[in-house]
Design a protein around this motif. Structure first.
Motif, PDB file in Angstrom:
ATOM      1  N   GLN A 119       0.835  -1.186   0.000  1.00  0.00           N
ATOM      2  CA  GLN A 119       0.000   0.000   0.000  1.00  0.00           C
ATOM      3  C   GLN A 119       0.877   1.246   0.000  1.00  0.00           C
ATOM      4  O   GLN A 119       1.916   1.296   0.659  1.00  0.00           O
ATOM      5  CB  GLN A 119      -0.928   0.005   1.213  1.00  0.00           C
ATOM      6  N   SER A 120       0.451   2.232  -0.749  1.00  0.00           N
ATOM      7  CA  SER A 120       1.187   3.495  -0.819  1.00  0.00           C
ATOM      8  C   SER A 120       0.858   4.359   0.391  1.00  0.00           C
ATOM      9  O   SER A 120      -0.153   4.157   1.068  1.00  0.00           O
ATOM     10  CB  SER A 120       0.830   4.233  -2.112  1.00  0.00           C
ATOM     11  N   TRP A 121       1.721   5.338   0.659  1.00  0.00           N
ATOM     12  CA  TRP A 121       1.510   6.203   1.807  1.00  0.00           C
ATOM     13  C   TRP A 121       1.951   7.625   1.483  1.00  0.00           C
ATOM     14  O   TRP A 121       2.576   7.874   0.458  1.00  0.00           O
ATOM     15  CB  TRP A 121       2.229   5.673   3.050  1.00  0.00           C
ATOM     16  N   PHE A 122       1.577   8.554   2.354  1.00  0.00           N
ATOM     17  CA  PHE A 122       1.816   9.975   2.099  1.00  0.00           C
ATOM     18  C   PHE A 122       2.946  10.494   2.980  1.00  0.00           C
ATOM     19  O   PHE A 122       2.828  10.495   4.207  1.00  0.00           O
ATOM     20  CB  PHE A 122       0.541  10.779   2.370  1.00  0.00           C
ATOM     21  N   ASP A 123       4.031  10.929   2.329  1.00  0.00           N
ATOM     22  CA  ASP A 123       5.138  11.517   3.072  1.00  0.00           C
ATOM     23  C   ASP A 123       5.028  13.036   2.996  1.00  0.00           C
ATOM     24  O   ASP A 123       4.593  13.607   1.990  1.00  0.00           O
ATOM     25  CB  ASP A 123       6.481  11.064   2.496  1.00  0.00           C
ATOM     26  N   ILE A 124       5.429  13.692   4.065  1.00  0.00           N
ATOM     27  CA  ILE A 124       5.312  15.146   4.151  1.00  0.00           C
ATOM     28  C   ILE A 124       6.370  15.799   3.271  1.00  0.00           C
ATOM     29  O   ILE A 124       7.562  15.513   3.388  1.00  0.00           O
ATOM     30  CB  ILE A 124       5.475  15.611   5.607  1.00  0.00           C
ATOM     31  N   LYS A 125       5.929  16.697   2.388  1.00  0.00           N
ATOM     32  CA  LYS A 125       6.871  17.424   1.537  1.00  0.00           C
ATOM     33  C   LYS A 125       7.647  18.444   2.365  1.00  0.00           C
ATOM     34  O   LYS A 125       7.100  19.081   3.263  1.00  0.00           O
ATOM     35  CB  LYS A 125       6.126  18.153   0.415  1.00  0.00           C
ATOM     36  N   ASN A 126       8.937  18.587   2.045  1.00  0.00           N
ATOM     37  CA  ASN A 126       9.779  19.596   2.692  1.00  0.00           C
ATOM     38  C   ASN A 126       9.677  19.518   4.212  1.00  0.00           C
ATOM     39  O   ASN A 126       9.471  20.529   4.893  1.00  0.00           O
ATOM     40  CB  ASN A 126       9.396  21.004   2.210  1.00  0.00           C
ATOM     41  N   PHE A 127       9.824  18.311   4.733  1.00  0.00           N
ATOM     42  CA  PHE A 127       9.671  18.095   6.172  1.00  0.00           C
ATOM     43  C   PHE A 127      10.751  18.831   6.949  1.00  0.00           C
ATOM     44  O   PHE A 127      11.946  18.677   6.695  1.00  0.00           O
ATOM     45  CB  PHE A 127       9.728  16.601   6.487  1.00  0.00           C
ATOM     46  N   ASP A 128      10.327  19.649   7.889  1.00  0.00           N
ATOM     47  CA  ASP A 128      11.224  20.442   8.726  1.00  0.00           C
ATOM     48  C   ASP A 128      11.505  19.690  10.021  1.00  0.00           C
ATOM     49  O   ASP A 128      10.603  19.446  10.821  1.00  0.00           O
ATOM     50  CB  ASP A 128      10.577  21.796   9.018  1.00  0.00           C
TER      51      ASP A 128
END
Length: 300
Positions: A38-47
């Motif tokens: 299953q695919s998942w959502f990673d946070i863009k430009n994670f600080d």
């Protein structure tokens, strides 16, 4: 320490050092795909300057209690995301049974938003289809339309427990994996074999819907789901001890010794604090159902 009220709970959360309390809608996401998973959502430009704490509530009982919690959180400078269940609950249906109750419900949701929190959609698409008799797309459109036409911006969602299907399937408290509502999404299941679901004399080949087609950018259960520096904590689950007031710590194996154990609330907060201190966790997702805090054992 014994946690007897939500203000104390929020006070303890706020005492965690180097933590930002954020909402899922604050971010944009990359879809991470891998064959046969299953695919998942990673946070863009994670600080990574501060840890990110996603406090989440499922509104599937009494919205008035949700507003009480939202106010307490705001007093402590905590922002969270409240996922509203539009279908699949007779209790929630009664909140739209008269114009007066519907107006009160909308007013409550607006008040939660105006305190700085996010409103999202809690959905039971499989229940709507197999039990409610609605086409999947129509069921989703009905739910989103109710929120959006009443002035609420909805950018994400999270799955409900498919309780209606569980009853018909006779599966008890545990939802069969294939009937978990998040399997409806093409984004999450595009790398997985299609599933043919049978329930209540009906058949559905899933996945059938796309988040993007409905202006949705995330499914909360799949935000940071496979990151090794993330953990998930919940007061919901099929384990009987959870229903007695314990919490389930979904830490990744190796993060700490409390992985996959049901623990009392004070032990979970202690565990989170230690994990943050030793840099092993950067993202925490914490689910709590507001109605649980209205019991005599956890009064607000």
């Amino acid at each position: 320490m014994v946690y007897t009220d939500y203000r104390n709970f929020c006070s303890q959360l706020k005492s965690l050092k180097g933590v930002d309390f954020v909402c899922y809608g604050d971010y944009e996401y990359d879809l991470i795909q891998k064959e046969n998973k299953q695919s998942w959502f990673d946070i863009k430009n994670f600080d990574t300057k501060n840890k990110k704490f996603f406090l989440r509530h499922d509104i599937d009982k009494d919205p008035r209690v949700s507003l009480k919690l939202a106010k307490i959180e705001a007093e402590h400078g905590i922002r969270s995301t409240f996922f509203y269940l539009h279908s699949g609950s007779a209790i929630m249906d009664r909140w739209r049974s008269t114009p007066e109750r519907k107006e009160e419900l909308i007013s409550i949701l607006h008040a939660i938003r105006d305190l700085g929190h996010e409103i999202g959609l809690h959905y039971d698409i499989y229940g709507d289809y197999f039990v409610g008799g609605l086409d999947c797309s129509m069921a989703l459109e009905n739910s989103l339309s109710f929120l959006r036409t009443n002035g609420l911006e909805i950018s994400g969602c999270c799955a409900h427990s498919a309780a209606r299907c569980r009853v018909i399937l006779g599966s008890g408290a545990a939802t069969p994996e294939e009937f978990t509502n998040w399997n409806v999404w093409k984004e999450i299941n595009s790398m997985m074999p299609r599933k043919e679901l049978k329930c209540n004399g009906k058949v559905l080949s899933s996945p059938v819907l796309s988040l993007g087609d409905y202006g949705l950018k995330y499914e909360a259960y799949f935000v940071a789901r496979e990151r090794q520096d993330a953990c998930y904590i919940s007061d919901a689950g099929s384990k009987p001890e959870i229903r007695k007031g314990l919490w389930y710590g979904g830490f990744k194996p190796g993060v700490n010794r409390y992985a996959d154990k049901a623990l009392p609330l004070e032990k979970i907060i202690e565990t989170v604090s230690h994990a943050l201190e030793d840099q092993s966790v950067n993202i925490i997702s914490w689910l709590t159902h507001p109605y649980l805090w209205d019991r005599k054992t956890w009064p607000i």
